[in-house]
Design a protein around this motif. Structure first.
Motif, PDB file in Angstrom:
ATOM      1  N   GLU A   1       0.835  -1.198   0.000  1.00 21.53           N
ATOM      2  CA  GLU A   1       0.000   0.000   0.000  1.00 21.53           C
ATOM      3  C   GLU A   1       0.875   1.257   0.000  1.00 21.53           C
ATOM      4  OE1 GLU A   1       0.433   1.097   4.372  1.00 21.53           O
ATOM      5  OE2 GLU A   1      -1.011   1.984   2.988  1.00 21.53           O
ATOM      6  N   ARG A   2       0.254   2.388  -0.306  1.00 22.03           N
ATOM      7  CA  ARG A   2       1.001   3.595  -0.642  1.00 22.03           C
ATOM      8  C   ARG A   2       1.884   4.074   0.502  1.00 22.03           C
ATOM      9  NH1 ARG A   2       0.606   9.233  -0.546  1.00 22.03           N
ATOM     10  NH2 ARG A   2      -1.145   9.113   0.883  1.00 22.03           N
ATOM     11  N   ARG A   3       1.383   4.049   1.736  1.00 21.30           N
ATOM     12  CA  ARG A   3       2.178   4.552   2.856  1.00 21.30           C
ATOM     13  C   ARG A   3       3.452   3.741   3.031  1.00 21.30           C
ATOM     14  NH1 ARG A   3       0.399   3.805   7.570  1.00 21.30           N
ATOM     15  NH2 ARG A   3       1.568   5.489   8.549  1.00 21.30           N
TER      16      ARG A   3
ATOM     17  N   GLN B   1      -3.792  16.540 -11.771  1.00 17.20           N
ATOM     18  CA  GLN B   1      -2.413  16.150 -11.490  1.00 17.20           C
ATOM     19  C   GLN B   1      -1.715  15.825 -12.820  1.00 17.20           C
ATOM     20  OE1 GLN B   1      -1.290  16.173  -8.102  1.00 17.20           O
ATOM     21  NE2 GLN B   1      -3.235  17.276  -8.047  1.00 17.20           N
ATOM     22  N   THR B   2      -1.466  16.875 -13.618  1.00 17.00           N
ATOM     23  CA  THR B   2      -1.019  16.686 -15.003  1.00 17.00           C
ATOM     24  C   THR B   2       0.289  15.926 -15.085  1.00 17.00           C
ATOM     25  OG1 THR B   2      -2.107  18.774 -15.543  1.00 17.00           O
ATOM     26  CG2 THR B   2      -0.556  17.874 -17.169  1.00 17.00           C
ATOM     27  N   TRP B   3       1.292  16.353 -14.284  1.00 20.13           N
ATOM     28  CA  TRP B   3       2.608  15.724 -14.386  1.00 20.13           C
ATOM     29  C   TRP B   3       2.565  14.264 -13.955  1.00 20.13           C
ATOM     30  CZ3 TRP B   3       5.687  18.090 -17.416  1.00 20.13           C
ATOM     31  CH2 TRP B   3       5.677  19.483 -17.505  1.00 20.13           C
TER      32      TRP B   3
ATOM     33  N   TYR C   1       2.227  -0.882 -12.906  1.00 17.43           N
ATOM     34  CA  TYR C   1       2.492   0.201 -11.977  1.00 17.43           C
ATOM     35  C   TYR C   1       2.128   1.550 -12.588  1.00 17.43           C
ATOM     36  CZ  TYR C   1       4.650   2.354  -7.942  1.00 17.43           C
ATOM     37  OH  TYR C   1       4.850   3.057  -6.796  1.00 17.43           O
ATOM     38  N   GLY C   2       2.214   1.680 -13.919  1.00 15.54           N
ATOM     39  CA  GLY C   2       1.742   2.904 -14.565  1.00 15.54           C
ATOM     40  C   GLY C   2       0.249   3.090 -14.356  1.00 15.54           C
ATOM     41  N   GLY C   3      -0.508   1.992 -14.469  1.00 15.82           N
ATOM     42  CA  GLY C   3      -1.933   2.077 -14.188  1.00 15.82           C
ATOM     43  C   GLY C   3      -2.219   2.447 -12.744  1.00 15.82           C
ATOM     44  N   LYS C   4      -1.409   1.910 -11.851  1.00 13.31           N
ATOM     45  CA  LYS C   4      -1.579   2.249 -10.440  1.00 13.31           C
ATOM     46  C   LYS C   4      -1.262   3.720 -10.182  1.00 13.31           C
ATOM     47  CE  LYS C   4      -0.984  -0.141  -6.074  1.00 13.31           C
ATOM     48  NZ  LYS C   4      -0.434  -1.346  -5.435  1.00 13.31           N
ATOM     49  N   THR C   5      -0.293   4.260 -10.905  1.00 12.17           N
ATOM     50  CA  THR C   5       0.039   5.682 -10.776  1.00 12.17           C
ATOM     51  C   THR C   5      -1.099   6.558 -11.276  1.00 12.17           C
ATOM     52  OG1 THR C   5       2.375   5.124 -11.084  1.00 12.17           O
ATOM     53  CG2 THR C   5       1.764   7.431 -11.329  1.00 12.17           C
ATOM     54  N   LEU C   6      -1.781   6.123 -12.340  1.00 15.05           N
ATOM     55  CA  LEU C   6      -2.960   6.856 -12.814  1.00 15.05           C
ATOM     56  C   LEU C   6      -4.041   6.910 -11.736  1.00 15.05           C
ATOM     57  CD1 LEU C   6      -3.543   5.778 -16.533  1.00 15.05           C
ATOM     58  CD2 LEU C   6      -3.005   8.060 -15.672  1.00 15.05           C
ATOM     59  N   LYS C   7      -4.255   5.784 -11.066  1.00 14.23           N
ATOM     60  CA  LYS C   7      -5.235   5.753  -9.981  1.00 14.23           C
ATOM     61  C   LYS C   7      -4.809   6.672  -8.849  1.00 14.23           C
ATOM     62  CE  LYS C   7      -7.515   2.576  -6.766  1.00 14.23           C
ATOM     63  NZ  LYS C   7      -7.612   1.150  -6.308  1.00 14.23           N
ATOM     64  N   HIS C   8      -3.514   6.681  -8.540  1.00 17.36           N
ATOM     65  CA  HIS C   8      -3.006   7.567  -7.495  1.00 17.36           C
ATOM     66  C   HIS C   8      -3.216   9.029  -7.875  1.00 17.36           C
ATOM     67  CE1 HIS C   8      -0.575   9.163  -4.298  1.00 17.36           C
ATOM     68  NE2 HIS C   8       0.325   9.642  -5.145  1.00 17.36           N
ATOM     69  N   ALA C   9      -3.089   9.368  -9.161  1.00 16.03           N
ATOM     70  CA  ALA C   9      -3.310  10.745  -9.606  1.00 16.03           C
ATOM     71  C   ALA C   9      -4.756  11.171  -9.332  1.00 16.03           C
ATOM     72  CB  ALA C   9      -2.987  10.882 -11.087  1.00 16.03           C
ATOM     73  N   ARG C  10      -5.713  10.262  -9.540  1.00 14.98           N
ATOM     74  CA  ARG C  10      -7.107  10.593  -9.245  1.00 14.98           C
ATOM     75  C   ARG C  10      -7.328  10.798  -7.755  1.00 14.98           C
ATOM     76  NH1 ARG C  10      -7.990   6.623 -13.353  1.00 14.98           N
ATOM     77  NH2 ARG C  10      -8.304   4.999 -11.781  1.00 14.98           N
TER      78      ARG C  10
END
Length: 490
Positions: free
Chosen positions: A27-29, A121-123, A173-182
């Motif tokens: 998980e993220r933390r 979260q554009t970047w 992990y790129g998909g997971k980063t997209l979810k994190h951006a949301r």
């Protein structure tokens, strides 16, 4: 030990696969804490060891290469040393964000009334798509090795399967980063951009990048030329020195232009009524301190190497931006803007209150805030805000910052606010940052003051890392208070 390129590449590839697998399953933390630990300890050691190994091995193993390129070693070592200094501080930033478990308020719509929206979260989104594209490219390597082994390098063929697996993890992990951006966007405040300045901010951003790049090239290029001054005439040495000075000037101006660009791209909250209770941290300070607190936060270090590395890689934000980053685990920072300013400052998201009758909206902002942070000052408005904060807020939801005050000024403030601790002996003395100390309160209003030191070990630190020890107990008290009450404000 086999140090051939193929063996080194395989080791790095397997290690990267293990990290990607761990990041995907944790998980993220936990990820932030692990990456923070790596940045603080492992990566600086590896970078330093790599630099030392190159300096020891290259002259003996590759003498022709060394004779041709040795003059570039010092500029490159300067940059690498700067990264060694920067990595632990960035690691502390990551660990700080991953340490806390402040509950998020109930999410609202991404678009609100009057055209308000949450900043995208554009970047982070761009980075996620780049990861996915890179991962897709890596997944094609095994097929390429099987079909066209004649065009693949020797070190790729035995590692084709591992490269393909790394590609799969990278896509996931790129998909997971997209979810994190949301998720990150959902925590932002409903606001609107300064539309008429958007293009100006973008142009300033590009200009800043060009200035920093030109300054870096001129400074490090001039340093490489100065490494062998025997082949230079006196006027060539003179021109080279001024070229390095020009490079440093351009780099500094580029960093200042970045700050200006961020001001042009800032967002505004039209009314305090758009702020949901418990969704923000309120930042109170004297308007007179805005120019100083929002200027570029410099971290000078004596000596050519230290000054270059820290100047290039450590300090690129204002003091208020460092404070906003520190308080981000609790919520986004908001502040009342200076009446009549043409551009809002960066750090806290600005809103504006009427010149007459601003007191009642400010009281409401205090009551609805998750945390109120006030910078002490002797102005009449700041003294009123301090008195109201003591009257309206629970002690766990109030943090006071001590700026560069004189002892007489602090005593004057304490005369009207007896809940403050006695004047610290270190106030106004020694090497201090723009924030000299942090005051927080226990449940019975017992004050505790923590000094903010300008030194982090033997290396100058930025304001973020310097304030962490003083803010940690205040965050712990707020976290415990919220778990006990179950409330995000009041």
């Amino acid at each position: 030990m086999d140090l051939s390129p193929t063996s080194v590449f395989r080791f790095v590839l397997i290690w990267s696969l293990a990290m990607l697998a761990f990041f995907g399953l944790s998980e993220r933390r936990l990820r932030r804490q692990l990456v923070g630990m790596l940045f603080r300890t492992v990566f600086p050691f590896l970078l330093f060891a790599l630099t030392a190994a190159a300096l020891l091995v290259v002259p003996e193993r590759f003498p022709l290469w060394w004779d041709k390129w040795w003059r570039y070693v010092i500029p490159l070592s300067t940059v690498l040393l700067g990264m060694v200094l920067w990595l632990p501080q960035y690691g502390k930033r990551l660990s700080w964000g991953g340490h806390w478990e402040f509950r998020d308020p109930t999410p609202e719509r991404a678009v609100g009334p009057d055209g308000l929206a949450r900043p995208a979260q554009t970047w982070l989104v761009v980075f996620a798509y780049l990861m996915m594209l890179a991962g897709i490219g890596l997944t094609t390597v095994p097929a390429l090795v099987l079909q066209r082994p004649d065009i693949t390098p020797d070190w790729v063929e035995p590692n084709g399967f591992l490269i393909g697996v790394a590609g799969i993890f990278t896509v996931l992990y790129g998909g997971k980063t997209l979810k994190h951006a949301r998720v990150q966007q959902a925590r932002e405040l409903l606001s609107r951009p300064i539309r008429r300045y958007a293009w100006t901010g973008s142009l300033l951003w590009v200009t800043a990048w060009l200035c920093c790049l030109a300054g870096l090239i001129l400074t490090l290029g001039g340093l490489s030329v100065m490494m062998d001054p025997h082949d230079l005439a006196w006027w060539q040495i003179f021109i080279t020195l001024w070229t390095m000075i020009l490079g440093g000037f351009l780099f500094t101006q580029g960093r200042k232009t970045f700050l200006r660009a961020r001001r042009h791209r800032a967002r505004l909250i039209p009314s305090h009524r758009h702020l949901k209770p418990g969704s923000y941290v309120l930042y109170l300070r004297s308007f007179d301190a805005d120019e100083r607190q929002t200027a570029l936060h410099e971290v000078p270090v004596p000596g050519m190497s230290g000054g270059a590395t820290v100047g290039f890689l450590v300090s690129g934000r204002s003091a208020e931006e460092h404070v906003a980053d520190l308080l981000r685990p609790v919520g986004p920072l908001v502040a009342v803007g200076t009446p009549g300013e043409r551009l809002p400052h960066v750090g806290a998201v600005r809103m504006y209150l009427p010149r007459d009758g601003w007191q009642e909206p400010l009281r409401e902002l205090m009551r609805r805030s998750r945390l109120t942070v006030l910078t002490l000052g002797i102005s009449e408005g700041t003294m009123w805000e301090l008195a109201e904060a003591f009257r309206l807020l629970p002690p766990q939801r109030l943090i006071l910052l001590i700026p560069a005050l004189k002892k007489a000024e602090y005593q004057r403030i304490r005369a009207t606010a007896p809940r403050l601790p006695v004047c610290p002996t270190w106030l106004g003395t020694g090497d201090r940052t723009m924030v000299q100390g942090v005051i927080h309160f226990a449940a019975d209003w017992t004050p505790t003051v923590g000094p903010v030191l300008d030194n982090y070990g033997d290396v100058k630190s930025n304001l973020f890392t310097a304030m962490i020890p003083a803010l940690h107990p205040a965050f712990s008290a707020l976290e415990e208070y919220e778990k006990k009450t179950g409330r995000l404000n009041g």
